[in-house]
Design a protein around this motif. Structure first.
Motif, PDB file in Angstrom:
ATOM      1  N   VAL A   1      63.602  10.447  47.491  1.00 25.09           N
ATOM      2  CA  VAL A   1      62.448  11.461  48.139  1.00 25.09           C
ATOM      3  C   VAL A   1      62.007  10.453  49.175  1.00 25.09           C
ATOM      4  N   LEU A   2      61.507   9.045  48.479  1.00 27.71           N
ATOM      5  CA  LEU A   2      60.756   8.185  49.790  1.00 27.71           C
ATOM      6  C   LEU A   2      62.093   7.870  50.104  1.00 27.71           C
ATOM      7  N   THR A   3      61.821   6.837  51.993  1.00 25.93           N
ATOM      8  CA  THR A   3      62.438   6.168  52.521  1.00 25.93           C
ATOM      9  C   THR A   3      62.083   4.461  52.584  1.00 25.93           C
ATOM     10  N   ALA A   4      63.405   3.773  52.930  1.00 24.88           N
ATOM     11  CA  ALA A   4      62.250   1.971  54.007  1.00 24.88           C
ATOM     12  C   ALA A   4      61.963   1.552  52.641  1.00 24.88           C
ATOM     13  N   ASP A   5      60.705   0.652  52.297  1.00 20.54           N
ATOM     14  CA  ASP A   5      60.452  -0.371  51.343  1.00 20.54           C
ATOM     15  C   ASP A   5      60.053   0.648  49.982  1.00 20.54           C
TER      16      ASP A   5
ATOM     17  N   LYS B   1      52.738   7.031  45.997  1.00 17.40           N
ATOM     18  CA  LYS B   1      54.043   6.795  46.953  1.00 17.40           C
ATOM     19  C   LYS B   1      54.921   8.377  47.514  1.00 17.40           C
ATOM     20  N   VAL B   2      55.161   9.049  46.202  1.00 13.56           N
ATOM     21  CA  VAL B   2      55.625   9.751  46.195  1.00 13.56           C
ATOM     22  C   VAL B   2      55.106  11.663  46.965  1.00 13.56           C
ATOM     23  N   LEU B   3      53.107  11.153  46.329  1.00 15.72           N
ATOM     24  CA  LEU B   3      52.470  12.544  47.497  1.00 15.72           C
ATOM     25  C   LEU B   3      52.361  12.420  47.948  1.00 15.72           C
ATOM     26  N   HIS B   4      52.288  10.954  48.929  1.00 19.36           N
ATOM     27  CA  HIS B   4      51.719  10.155  50.221  1.00 19.36           C
ATOM     28  C   HIS B   4      52.559  10.313  51.101  1.00 19.36           C
ATOM     29  N   HIS B   5      54.323  10.523  51.260  1.00 24.56           N
ATOM     30  CA  HIS B   5      55.605  10.017  51.468  1.00 24.56           C
ATOM     31  C   HIS B   5      55.557  11.252  52.678  1.00 24.56           C
ATOM     32  N   ARG B   6      55.254  10.655  53.832  1.00 25.87           N
ATOM     33  CA  ARG B   6      55.183  12.186  55.210  1.00 25.87           C
ATOM     34  C   ARG B   6      56.753  12.451  56.036  1.00 25.87           C
TER      35      ARG B   6
END
Length: 298
Positions: A64-68, A141-146
């Protein structure tokens, strides 16, 4: 398109099946290790969920996440995978852990070398605490990921850009030019001009006859062609500079002065034409006349 979706769904189901089977294989080892380090029966049953469950959470966060943030999830996944591998390896080396959930094994017998034994006990007991910390961080981090929005391509992008640039030209602030004062000059009347007469003089103009012109407003105009226009029509005779017409005697006097020091071989029509600046016909006439005069003198 439907086939592509089915392939992705099959890939996800295969991944879930592999992870579930791996979790079941690692279940006994982690449960026995937890019993060996002092966990009761209930805690030992939940211990595999702490280690392998966080690995599954880190895997989902990686997708799900990206970058750092994605790099952080990969580090957590790699760390807990390595820790689970070490505990499974120790479980295979110590046969006493395979019976009664590891309750018969004293914690001092996980390894014969004391520093290694202490490191293993520290590893086994720190994994639950690390799961609380890293699991909470990954979920946050997953919940705040846009996700980054994908820019929609604009049709006729070149035309829209050009239109915007033309519109913005009119919005530029420009200074107002000062009024321009022009002096009127009267040109002579056009008419036939005789080359034998002198140019008529201009009429005197009063210096004070000036007319102020209004200021020119700067406006945005479409770009025009930069090609120069050809002159159309015939140039009026009044605009041409008059040239005095010389008589044959004047041409002969100029030719005599110009060729005074020339030998007979150099006295040619072309040479006389260049020196006197006359027509080829007049130059030939002057040549014949000069050569005849020199022949009489000789």
């Amino acid at each position: 398109m439907n086939l592509h979706r089915k392939g992705r769904a099959a890939l996800v189901l295969a991944l879930v099946a592999v992870v579930g089977m791996a979790f079941r294989v690692s279940w006994n080892a982690l449960r026995d290790i937890a019993g060996a380090v002092g966990a009761d029966e209930t805690a030992a049953m939940l211990y595999p969920f702490v280690v392998d469950g966080l690995m599954a959470l880190a895997l989902i966060a990686t997708l799900v996440l990206t970058a750092d943030a994605r790099k952080f999830a990969l580090r957590v996944l790699g760390t807990y995978t390595l820790a689970s591998l070490v505990l499974n390896y120790v479980h295979g080396l110590v046969p006493e852990l395979h019976s009664d959930g590891g309750a018969r094994v004293d914690w001092t017998r996980l390894a014969d070398w004391d520093p290694a034994n202490w490191a293993l006990v520290l590893l086994a007991t720190s994994l639950p605490v690390g799961s609380i910390y890293f699991g909470s961080d990954l979920v946050a981090k997953v919940l705040h990921h846009r996700p980054t929005p994908i820019a929609t391509p604009i049709e006729n992008a070149e035309e829209s850009t050009e239109t915007t640039m033309k519109r913005s030209t009119a919005d530029l602030l420009e200074s107002t030019p000062e009024p321009i004062t022009a002096t009127l000059v009267r040109m002579p009347d056009q008419g036939p001009v005789d080359h034998l007469k002198s140019t008529p003089a201009f009429k005197p103009i009063q210096q004070g006859a000036t007319v102020p012109l209004a200021s020119i407003d700067r406006r945005a105009v479409p770009a025009g062609s930069t090609r120069s226009r050809r002159a159309t029509g015939r140039l009026p005779d009044a605009a041409k500079s008059p040239r005095p017409k010389r008589t044959p005697d004047q041409l002969l006097d100029e030719a005599r002065k110009a060729t005074a020091g020339w030998p007979d071989s150099k006295v040619t029509a072309e040479g006389i034409r260049r020196e006197v600046h006359t027509s080829p016909a007049n130059a030939r006439m002057l040549r014949d006349t000069l050569l005849a005069e020199r022949a009489k003198v000789a």
